[in-house]
Design a protein around this motif. Structure first.
Motif, short mmCIF file in Angstrom:
data_model
loop_
_atom_site.label_atom_id
_atom_site.label_comp_id
_atom_site.label_asym_id
_atom_site.label_seq_id
_atom_site.Cartn_x
_atom_site.Cartn_y
_atom_site.Cartn_z
N ARG A 76 -6.19 3.53 14.44
CA ARG A 76 -6.42 3.90 13.05
C ARG A 76 -7.84 4.45 12.86
N ASN A 80 -0.23 4.60 2.35
CA ASN A 80 -1.57 4.23 2.79
C ASN A 80 -1.72 2.71 2.89
N LEU A 81 -1.19 2.05 1.86
CA LEU A 81 -1.27 0.60 1.77
C LEU A 81 -0.55 -0.04 2.96
N ALA A 112 -2.99 -6.56 1.93
CA ALA A 112 -3.31 -5.13 1.91
C ALA A 112 -3.28 -4.59 0.49
N ASP A 124 -6.44 -5.61 -1.32
CA ASP A 124 -7.53 -4.83 -0.76
C ASP A 124 -7.49 -3.41 -1.30
N ASN A 125 -6.30 -2.81 -1.23
CA ASN A 125 -6.13 -1.43 -1.63
C ASN A 125 -6.31 -1.26 -3.14
N TYR A 143 -3.02 -6.36 9.53
CA TYR A 143 -2.89 -7.73 9.02
C TYR A 143 -1.51 -8.29 9.34
N ASN A 151 -0.43 6.51 -2.01
CA ASN A 151 -1.15 5.24 -1.94
C ASN A 151 -0.30 4.15 -1.32
N GLN A 191 -2.56 0.54 6.10
CA GLN A 191 -3.73 -0.36 6.13
C GLN A 191 -3.31 -1.78 6.43
N ASN A 219 -1.83 6.87 12.92
CA ASN A 219 -2.08 7.99 12.00
C ASN A 219 -0.97 9.03 11.98
N TYR A 270 -5.37 -1.06 15.43
CA TYR A 270 -6.66 -1.03 14.75
C TYR A 270 -7.53 0.09 15.33
#
Lengths: 432, 284
Positions: free
Chosen positions: A344, A83-84, A390, A393-394, A91, A80, A87, A201, A341
């Motif tokens: 992703r 991932n965070l 992030a 959000d996450n 931003y 996670n 993501q 990715n 962006y």
């Protein structure tokens, strides 16, 4: 000039009108401290004087981590966290773009859709129908177009003298139109280039992650050490060696943690491990803009214009040129964000909401500690602010909260960040 | 010798008619400088001598043309007529850049410092030193400290303090120190003590004195007679665009200056001094 500090006997004119300790304390502790103990003293004095720096955002991040971890033990898992960061990359990049405008005391509302234009241009150029450009050429072309957009907007703002708010608001609408026009009726343009998709990715191999980490930390250590050695050699106040060592150790530890977490298998069906490429891209942009803003004439002039444009003009700073370049760099950075962006999502679509993106970017920069009034802020602030956004959000996503609740919580965090800054500064005698 | 309408004490260098670079020529000399803005004749045939190593105070009521005169010298307005001699050589100062190239620096009333930058950054703003494209902070900090120390301006904590945290007097000191960092020969100050308290005014006047003692020519514009008589070696009084009196400060007193400022002439004389300087028209 020898290394001796001005003697006490010497007539100290500035002493005469009684400088208060509180105002004297807002000096960068690195520049006054001779020992680690003095450094800590100067640092805490500076915080008490309202120069909180990145402290609130770090404390905020810890709080967010504790809250979400208690709510959901998945929050602090390796998978996670990586991932965070991935993501948050968009931003962080967009917020770094916004820092250029905010430092001037301006704003760039167009960044979100300029990012969209970069994504669509890169995606179009690699299509076989358009000549099938190699990935790097497509990206460079997209970034060049973004830089030109920035020059155009910057020129209108500086030469005609229109407010940046209005010009970039027009940009927000106009570039959205351009993006939709290029997308046409299809609505979604998939990207099939492996390397472009890997930008957001793909992962380094675990060994490469470690190797790059070592190189980065060694480079940072070398630059820091050489800079401080030069200060000592010229007889200026330099931070103590212990502090230098501590700083390098802290960066090494942070790097090791990121690599360790990233190298932990986070796959569900197949093993996935390694540092994501996008972390390196953010790091590279961060280092570049930090050096540019902190260590070059251009950067100094950006801060000077944000602090007092008239003073800068009288000092011979070419205001229009510096402002235009700053807007060009803002759009260029937005272009990087746009490519990430698109990468992703492996596509560009009409769903790209540049309006929300840019407002999140401004929020991230401000949460990180950049002033909306110009002259204060760093690219690092944008990255930290991006991590906060992030994380919210996450974390809320993990709890299954709706987008509506996410917006509300982000709004509250933004307000809290600005309030903390304002309250901390209220103690100061002068300055905003 | 061309009469310039100046009263000169024997000890002073006399303005000479020669246009060569002459040892005895004052640093700056204006001869018959005119400036017109549309229908308004702001300066009428102004003569002025500004010697090095001395403080020349420029007095005059509001609208007398003080600002226009210093802006003309600083290159912000070009003169419409008359001559500007620098070290006895005729020069044309058409822009602030020309003025800076000659060694003329101006400290404006609103100090023109960036609050968010520190003292060193402000002092070097626009003229940063670099080494291989990166700012050479060490060299700048060392020079800034040398300049401040030589002017006996030493900050309490650090010259890396942001200007926002300084008091009015300290800010003025930084602005003045900034102007002498560049090998300047003439520093023009517009109302340097206008917004300052008593102690800070004394500090700034001390600093002005020290600049002159270093051999610089200093020109200050001031409304404050206390300041003028405390620091000036020479006085020049403008009245409706004309230079009505100019000479060593010891030939004036407060009342005489006020007479010149308000009426353009004075019939008084100082008890302990030589003849009262005549009005500038005598020259024409």
């Amino acid at each position: 000039m020898t290394g001796v500090r001005p003697s006490v006997e010497q007539e100290t004119v500035l002493d005469a009108d009684g400088i208060e300790p509180a105002t004297a304390a807002v000096v960068n502790p690195e520049l006054v401290a001779h020992s680690l103990r003095e450094y800590v003293g100067a640092w805490s004095a500076r915080i008490r004087a309202g120069e909180t720096g990145v402290l609130p955002v770090i404390v905020g991040l810890l709080l967010i981590a504790v809250i979400f971890q208690t709510l959901n033990p998945k929050f602090l898992t390796a998978g996670n966290l990586v991932n965070l960061l991935v993501q948050g990359a968009v931003y962080m990049l967009l917020a770094m773009s916004e820092v250029f405008a905010l430092l001037l005391g301006e704003i760039d509302l167009s960044a979100g859709f300029v990012a969209g234009v970069a994504g669509i241009v890169a995606a179009e150029l690699i299509l076989a129908a358009n000549g099938g450009w190699p990935w790097w050429a497509a990206c460079l072309a997209a970034l060049a177009i973004c830089a030109l957009i920035g020059v155009l907007q910057g020129t209108i703002i500086t030469r005609i003298g229109l407010p940046s708010f209005v010009v970039t608001l027009a940009g927000l609408l106009g570039w959205q139109g351009v993006m939709l026009k290029i997308l046409g009726n299809g609505g979604t343009l998939p990207i099939n280039d492996r390397i472009i998709n890997d930008l957001a990715n793909g992962n380094l191999t675990p060994a490469a992650g470690w190797a790059i980490m070592v190189v980065v930390v060694a480079g940072f250590g070398l630059v820091t050490w050489m800079r401080e050695a030069r200060r000592r050699a010229s007889g200026l106040v330099a931070p103590p060696v212990s502090l230098t060592a501590l700083k390098v150790a802290a960066v090494a530890a942070a790097g090791a943690i990121v690599v360790l977490i990233s190298n932990t298998d986070r796959g569900v069906l197949v093993p996935v491990r390694g540092v994501p490429w996008v972390i390196l891209i953010v790091l590279a942009v961060l280092v570049m803009w930090t050096v540019l803003l902190g260590r070059t004439r251009f950067g100094r002039y950006v801060y000077a214009i944000g602090g007092n444009a008239e003073a800068a003009r009288r000092a011979g700073v070419p205001l229009a040129r510096i402002r235009t370049i700053a807007f060009a760099l803002a759009s260029l950075t937005a272009g990087v964000a746009g490519i990430i962006y698109a990468s992703r999502l492996r596509s560009v679509s009409t769903n790209l909401d540049g309006g929300t993106l840019v407002l999140y970017a401004v929020a991230a920069a401000v949460i990180g500690g950049t002033s909306l009034f110009g002259g204060r802020g760093k690219p690092m602030h944008a990255v930290l602010g991006g991590v906060v956004i992030a994380a919210i959000d996450n974390g809320m996503g993990l709890q299954g909260f709706s987008a509506a609740s996410k917006y509300i919580v982000t709004a509250l965090v933004l307000l809290a960040a600005v309030t903390i800054d304002a309250v901390a500064r209220r103690g100061r005698t002068t300055g905003r | 010798m061309v009469s310039t309408g100046q009263v000169l004490s024997p000890a002073e260098p006399e303005p000479t008619g020669s246009t060569s670079n002459d040892q005895s020529a004052p640093l700056l000399e204006l001869r018959g400088v005119n400036k017109r803005f549309g229908a308004v004749q702001a300066l009428r045939g102004v003569d002025l001598v500004v010697p090095g190593g001395q403080v020349t105070a420029l007095a005059g009521d509001n609208g007398a043309g003080k600002s226009v005169l210093i802006k003309t010298i600083a290159g912000i307005h070009g003169a419409d007529g008359g001559q500007v001699l620098w070290n006895g050589r005729a020069v044309h100062v058409r822009s602030p850049r020309d003025a800076a190239a000659l060694g003329i620096e101006t400290v404006y009333q609103d100090l023109a410092l960036c609050d968010n930058l520190d003292i060193v950054q402000n002092m070097f703003l626009g003229r940063e030193r670099t080494s291989s494209a990166l700012l050479d902070e060490e060299a700048m900090e060392t020079s800034a400290r040398e300049t401040l120390t030589s002017l006996s301006v030493t900050t309490v904590r650090s010259i890396r303090q942001p200007v926002a945290s300084l008091s009015g007097g300290q800010r003025q000191a930084v602005a003045i120190a900034k102007s002498v960092l560049w090998n300047s020969k003439l520093v023009i100050m517009d109302e340097p003590t206008a917004a300052l308290g008593v102690a800070q005014t004394a500090m700034v006047l001390d600093l002005v004195r020290r600049l002159a003692d270093r051999g610089l020519a200093v020109m200050i514009v001031s409304h404050n007679m206390n300041d003028v008589f405390q620091v000036a070696d020479r006085l020049a009084v403008l009245y409706l665009g004309r230079m009505v009196a100019a000479g060593p400060a010891d030939q004036f007193d407060r009342q005489i200056v006020v007479d010149y400022m308000t009426t353009g002439e004075s019939r008084r004389r100082r008890d302990d001094a030589g003849p009262v300087p005549p009005a500038g028209e005598v020259a024409r």
